[in-house]
Design a protein around this motif. Structure first.
Motif, PDB file in Angstrom:
ATOM      1  N   VAL A   1       0.856  -1.184   0.000  1.00 59.80           N
ATOM      2  CA  VAL A   1       0.000   0.000   0.000  1.00 59.80           C
ATOM      3  C   VAL A   1       0.893   1.235   0.000  1.00 59.80           C
ATOM      4  O   VAL A   1       2.071   1.176   0.392  1.00 59.80           O
ATOM      5  CB  VAL A   1      -0.932   0.022   1.237  1.00 59.80           C
ATOM      6  CG1 VAL A   1      -1.861  -1.185   1.220  1.00 59.80           C
ATOM      7  CG2 VAL A   1      -0.123   0.037   2.522  1.00 59.80           C
ATOM      8  N   THR A 219      -0.598 -13.929 -10.541  1.00 60.98           N
ATOM      9  CA  THR A 219      -1.749 -13.041 -10.548  1.00 60.98           C
ATOM     10  C   THR A 219      -2.708 -13.457 -11.648  1.00 60.98           C
ATOM     11  O   THR A 219      -2.301 -13.629 -12.813  1.00 60.98           O
ATOM     12  CB  THR A 219      -1.318 -11.579 -10.762  1.00 60.98           C
ATOM     13  OG1 THR A 219      -0.456 -11.182  -9.691  1.00 60.98           O
ATOM     14  CG2 THR A 219      -2.528 -10.658 -10.781  1.00 60.98           C
ATOM     15  N   ALA A 222      -8.535 -10.799 -10.328  1.00 63.20           N
ATOM     16  CA  ALA A 222      -8.389  -9.910  -9.171  1.00 63.20           C
ATOM     17  C   ALA A 222      -7.559 -10.530  -8.058  1.00 63.20           C
ATOM     18  O   ALA A 222      -7.328  -9.888  -7.031  1.00 63.20           O
ATOM     19  CB  ALA A 222      -9.770  -9.529  -8.634  1.00 63.20           C
ATOM     20  N   TRP A 223      -7.098 -11.767  -8.219  1.00 62.22           N
ATOM     21  CA  TRP A 223      -6.388 -12.473  -7.154  1.00 62.22           C
ATOM     22  C   TRP A 223      -4.886 -12.479  -7.419  1.00 62.22           C
ATOM     23  O   TRP A 223      -4.443 -12.701  -8.542  1.00 62.22           O
ATOM     24  CB  TRP A 223      -6.868 -13.919  -7.044  1.00 62.22           C
ATOM     25  CG  TRP A 223      -8.229 -14.071  -6.444  1.00 62.22           C
ATOM     26  CD1 TRP A 223      -9.409 -14.202  -7.106  1.00 62.22           C
ATOM     27  CD2 TRP A 223      -8.532 -14.117  -5.054  1.00 62.22           C
ATOM     28  NE1 TRP A 223     -10.444 -14.327  -6.216  1.00 62.22           N
ATOM     29  CE2 TRP A 223      -9.933 -14.275  -4.948  1.00 62.22           C
ATOM     30  CE3 TRP A 223      -7.771 -14.035  -3.885  1.00 62.22           C
ATOM     31  CZ2 TRP A 223     -10.580 -14.358  -3.721  1.00 62.22           C
ATOM     32  CZ3 TRP A 223      -8.416 -14.115  -2.656  1.00 62.22           C
ATOM     33  CH2 TRP A 223      -9.804 -14.273  -2.582  1.00 62.22           C
ATOM     34  N   ARG A 265      -7.024 -10.210  -2.704  1.00 58.08           N
ATOM     35  CA  ARG A 265      -7.992  -9.796  -3.720  1.00 58.08           C
ATOM     36  C   ARG A 265      -8.433  -8.364  -3.459  1.00 58.08           C
ATOM     37  O   ARG A 265      -8.756  -8.009  -2.316  1.00 58.08           O
ATOM     38  CB  ARG A 265      -9.216 -10.715  -3.706  1.00 58.08           C
ATOM     39  CG  ARG A 265     -10.279 -10.325  -4.724  1.00 58.08           C
ATOM     40  CD  ARG A 265     -11.500 -11.215  -4.608  1.00 58.08           C
ATOM     41  NE  ARG A 265     -12.580 -10.761  -5.485  1.00 58.08           N
ATOM     42  CZ  ARG A 265     -12.746 -11.158  -6.747  1.00 58.08           C
ATOM     43  NH1 ARG A 265     -11.900 -12.043  -7.251  1.00 58.08           N
ATOM     44  NH2 ARG A 265     -13.740 -10.701  -7.482  1.00 58.08           N
ATOM     45  N   ARG A 266      -8.412  -7.565  -4.506  1.00 56.76           N
ATOM     46  CA  ARG A 266      -8.921  -6.209  -4.420  1.00 56.76           C
ATOM     47  C   ARG A 266     -10.443  -6.235  -4.565  1.00 56.76           C
ATOM     48  O   ARG A 266     -10.992  -6.837  -5.487  1.00 56.76           O
ATOM     49  CB  ARG A 266      -8.321  -5.349  -5.523  1.00 56.76           C
ATOM     50  CG  ARG A 266      -6.825  -5.212  -5.471  1.00 56.76           C
ATOM     51  CD  ARG A 266      -6.374  -4.232  -4.431  1.00 56.76           C
ATOM     52  NE  ARG A 266      -6.754  -2.870  -4.753  1.00 56.76           N
ATOM     53  CZ  ARG A 266      -6.405  -1.812  -4.018  1.00 56.76           C
ATOM     54  NH1 ARG A 266      -5.689  -1.993  -2.925  1.00 56.76           N
ATOM     55  NH2 ARG A 266      -6.781  -0.594  -4.373  1.00 56.76           N
ATOM     56  N   ALA A 269     -12.123  -0.398  -3.242  1.00 56.63           N
ATOM     57  CA  ALA A 269     -11.012   0.289  -2.585  1.00 56.63           C
ATOM     58  C   ALA A 269     -10.417  -0.527  -1.453  1.00 56.63           C
ATOM     59  O   ALA A 269      -9.422  -0.124  -0.856  1.00 56.63           O
ATOM     60  CB  ALA A 269     -11.489   1.645  -2.056  1.00 56.63           C
ATOM     61  N   SER A 270     -11.003  -1.682  -1.149  1.00 52.70           N
ATOM     62  CA  SER A 270     -10.548  -2.531  -0.053  1.00 52.70           C
ATOM     63  C   SER A 270      -9.711  -3.690  -0.581  1.00 52.70           C
ATOM     64  O   SER A 270      -9.738  -4.009  -1.776  1.00 52.70           O
ATOM     65  CB  SER A 270     -11.744  -3.071   0.739  1.00 52.70           C
ATOM     66  OG  SER A 270     -12.535  -2.022   1.249  1.00 52.70           O
ATOM     67  N   THR A 271      -8.970  -4.328   0.333  1.00 51.64           N
ATOM     68  CA  THR A 271      -8.171  -5.497  -0.015  1.00 51.64           C
ATOM     69  C   THR A 271      -8.373  -6.565   1.045  1.00 51.64           C
ATOM     70  O   THR A 271      -8.245  -6.298   2.248  1.00 51.64           O
ATOM     71  CB  THR A 271      -6.670  -5.156  -0.092  1.00 51.64           C
ATOM     72  OG1 THR A 271      -6.470  -4.136  -1.070  1.00 51.64           O
ATOM     73  CG2 THR A 271      -5.856  -6.381  -0.488  1.00 51.64           C
ATOM     74  N   THR A 273      -6.953 -10.289   2.302  1.00 48.32           N
ATOM     75  CA  THR A 273      -5.870 -11.271   2.198  1.00 48.32           C
ATOM     76  C   THR A 273      -6.186 -12.434   3.118  1.00 48.32           C
ATOM     77  O   THR A 273      -6.502 -12.234   4.294  1.00 48.32           O
ATOM     78  CB  THR A 273      -4.518 -10.656   2.598  1.00 48.32           C
ATOM     79  OG1 THR A 273      -4.268  -9.510   1.797  1.00 48.32           O
ATOM     80  CG2 THR A 273      -3.398 -11.664   2.407  1.00 48.32           C
ATOM     81  N   TRP A 302      -7.968  -7.551   6.516  1.00 48.56           N
ATOM     82  CA  TRP A 302      -8.881  -6.726   5.725  1.00 48.56           C
ATOM     83  C   TRP A 302      -8.427  -5.279   5.813  1.00 48.56           C
ATOM     84  O   TRP A 302      -8.313  -4.724   6.900  1.00 48.56           O
ATOM     85  CB  TRP A 302     -10.294  -6.883   6.269  1.00 48.56           C
ATOM     86  CG  TRP A 302     -11.338  -5.993   5.663  1.00 48.56           C
ATOM     87  CD1 TRP A 302     -11.865  -4.856   6.186  1.00 48.56           C
ATOM     88  CD2 TRP A 302     -12.002  -6.198   4.423  1.00 48.56           C
ATOM     89  NE1 TRP A 302     -12.805  -4.320   5.348  1.00 48.56           N
ATOM     90  CE2 TRP A 302     -12.916  -5.128   4.250  1.00 48.56           C
ATOM     91  CE3 TRP A 302     -11.912  -7.166   3.420  1.00 48.56           C
ATOM     92  CZ2 TRP A 302     -13.727  -5.010   3.123  1.00 48.56           C
ATOM     93  CZ3 TRP A 302     -12.732  -7.052   2.309  1.00 48.56           C
ATOM     94  CH2 TRP A 302     -13.623  -5.987   2.169  1.00 48.56           C
TER      95      TRP A 302
END
Length: 359
Positions: A1, A219, A222-223, A265-266, A269-271, A273, A302
């Motif tokens: 980030v 990749t 989205a993963w 995964r995006r 705006a969140s991710t 893992t 999260w």
């Protein structure tokens, strides 16, 4: 980030920092970080314990490119980082509880030493008092295949008094052997005299360590998935009095395996893992006997923006040890932008450690 959204207290020593200060030692670099106390038994990283935010030497997690270095026989070997300073890209230090991400031993903080990459060639030679010599060399790219780096290092000294000599050295190879797949092999050996350190005797200690690791990153849509596995073998030979072989003489051999799978995964705006890990430790000891343990864990994290000026990160990890039982480690952290030039961070979490077999 982006750095601006990091919700934890993170310090980073960059390659530029190492060059600017002329640092030839990873331990000397860590001494510049607020809250980190590196306690060395000699110069040039001979044997070092770390205290982060006042935690004891066994309450910090040490990583090399994400490979766990903490030794299950005794935490006194955690500072044996298998990489010379000249081959370091950066050192990341996350202070505070980190068990929600890394599991055991991440109480005071976590140190991750990350290898240099790209195309470069570097070397150094230092000579000093008491016939002290330190040499380091590392090369990446150039005539090597793309994604390959080679590093070697060695140091020695006669010591400032009888039985305070030391010698250490090693080599490391990192190779990108296929798309997304990197192989890592490292070996090092260390010896140092400890006259009067452990008692009124000329003691001596020999250690060696070998690491083999593989990391695969892929990749798709989205993963982003990362699979990492490592095998670590470490030997420790201690003699309390070098003139009395067999008296208070100990030999230990530790084998450790670790496998971790994580997927991120995006989601807007969140991710998110998620991941799982497993492994084991096997210790063969002349005076502690033979011991083994197995471990496994699951974790999730999260990252979500609360607003244009605040970001929240929440994590949860569950670990199960065959010998020491179970632990659940939650954490939550927030970064808020009070003004354009002022950011506020706060975090709370649960952390745990397991005892070494010497304990």
């Amino acid at each position: 980030v982006p750095t601006i959204d990091v919700s934890r207290d993170v310090n980073v020593i960059t390659r530029d920092d190492l060059d600017l200060f002329g640092l030839k030692s990873i331990i000397d670099a860590l001494r510049l970080v607020p809250g980190v106390d590196a306690r060395a038994r000699g110069p040039l990283d001979v044997q070092t314990d770390f205290s982060i935010r006042g935690a004891t030497f066994g309450q910090n997690l040490i990583l090399a490119d994400g490979i766990r270095l903490n030794d299950s026989q005794t935490g006194h070997h955690n500072g044996e980082i298998p990489l010379p300073a000249i081959a370091v890209d950066r050192i990341e230090i996350v202070e505070g509880a980190g068990s929600a991400v890394y599991g055991a031993d991440a109480l005071g903080g976590t140190i991750n030493v990350i290898s240099r990459h790209g195309s470069y060639a570097a070397g150094s030679l230092t000579y000093g008092q008491h016939h002290t010599v330190d040499t380091q060399a590392s090369i990446g790219g150039g005539r090597l295949p793309v994604g390959w780096t080679l590093s070697g290092w060695g140091s020695r000294s006669d010591g400032f008094m009888f039985d305070r000599e030391f010698a250490s050295g090693g080599a490391a190879v990192r190779a990108r052997v296929a798309r997304g797949l990197t192989i890592d092999i490292r070996h090092q050996r260390r010896t140092f005299g400890a006259n009067g350190f452990y008692g009124a005797s000329p003691s001596k200690e020999w250690t060696d360590g070998t690491i083999g690791a593989a990391v695969y990153q892929h990749t798709r849509a989205a993963w982003t998935t990362i699979v990492q596995g490592s095998v670590r073998n470490h030997g420790d030979h201690f003699r309390w009095d070098i003139a009395r072989p067999g008296f208070a003489e100990n030999r230990h051999r530790t084998n450790a395996t670790d496998v971790q799978v994580q997927a991120a995964r995006r989601l807007g705006a969140s991710t998110l893992t998620v991941g799982a890990s497993g492994g084991g430790d096997w210790v063969q000891s002349s005076n502690l006997g033979d011991h083994d343990e197995q471990r496994g864990g699951m974790f999730a994290e999260w990252l979500a923006p609360l607003s244009d000026r605040a970001t929240l990160v929440a994590g949860l990890r569950f670990d199960d040890y065959s010998t020491f039982g179970r632990s659940t480690s939650p954490s939550i952290s927030v970064v808020a932008h009070a003004t354009r030039d002022l950011r506020l961070r706060a975090s709370v979490g649960h952390a745990f450690r397991v005892p070494t077999y010497t304990e």
